[in-house]
Design an enzyme around this catalytic site. Sequence first.
Site, mmCIF file in Angstrom:
data_model
loop_
_atom_site.group_PDB
_atom_site.id
_atom_site.type_symbol
_atom_site.label_atom_id
_atom_site.label_comp_id
_atom_site.label_asym_id
_atom_site.label_seq_id
_atom_site.Cartn_x
_atom_site.Cartn_y
_atom_site.Cartn_z
ATOM 1 N N ARG A 143 -20.515 -13.793 -12.193
ATOM 2 C CA ARG A 143 -20.439 -14.186 -13.604
ATOM 3 C C ARG A 143 -20.811 -13.048 -14.549
ATOM 4 N NH1 ARG A 143 -23.228 -19.633 -14.786
ATOM 5 N NH2 ARG A 143 -21.850 -19.450 -16.567
ATOM 6 N N CYS A 144 -21.255 -11.925 -13.988
ATOM 7 C CA CYS A 144 -21.709 -10.788 -14.791
ATOM 8 C C CYS A 144 -20.620 -9.721 -14.869
ATOM 9 C CB CYS A 144 -22.977 -10.208 -14.156
ATOM 10 S SG CYS A 144 -23.531 -8.655 -14.904
ATOM 11 N N GLY A 145 -20.260 -9.333 -16.075
ATOM 12 C CA GLY A 145 -19.223 -8.335 -16.268
ATOM 13 C C GLY A 145 -19.559 -6.994 -15.639
ATOM 14 N N ARG A 165 -19.141 -7.257 -11.934
ATOM 15 C CA ARG A 165 -17.719 -7.245 -11.562
ATOM 16 C C ARG A 165 -17.154 -5.827 -11.635
ATOM 17 N NH1 ARG A 165 -17.712 -11.943 -14.811
ATOM 18 N NH2 ARG A 165 -16.643 -10.790 -16.464
#
Length: 113
Positions: free
Chosen positions: A9-11, A14
Site C-alpha cells: 500500500r506504500c508508494g 512499490r
Amino acid sequence: MITILHNPRCGKSREGLGLLENSGKDFEVLKYLDEPISEEILKNIISLLGIKPLELVRKNEAIWKSDFKTKTLSDAEIIKLMIAHPKLIERPIVINGKKAVIGRPPQDILNII
C-alpha cells in the site's frame, strides 16, 4: 539472497520493489504487515542499518502521534512497539547479506544490490 520488507500500500515500497524487479537479481518479498517479523530479526535489521531503533519509526503514523510521541522510551521498548505495531516500521527495507538500507528514496536500494 536479497530481501525486501514490503508494504504493497506504500508508494515508496512499490517503487523499491520495482527497482528490485528491474535489477534481474533474485530476491524475496516479506510483507511484514501480513507476516510479522520476530524481535530477533528486527534487532538484526537495526544493527545492519547502523541506526537507533527510534530512527526506524514512522513518526507520522497516527498511533505514534497519539500514544507514544511524548513518551521517553528505551530502545528495547521501541523495538517491542514496532513488533506490536509493524505499521510503525519505516519502509521499504532491503537487506542483502550483511548490508541493509531503508529505501527512502528508493534509489538508495541500488547502493546495496
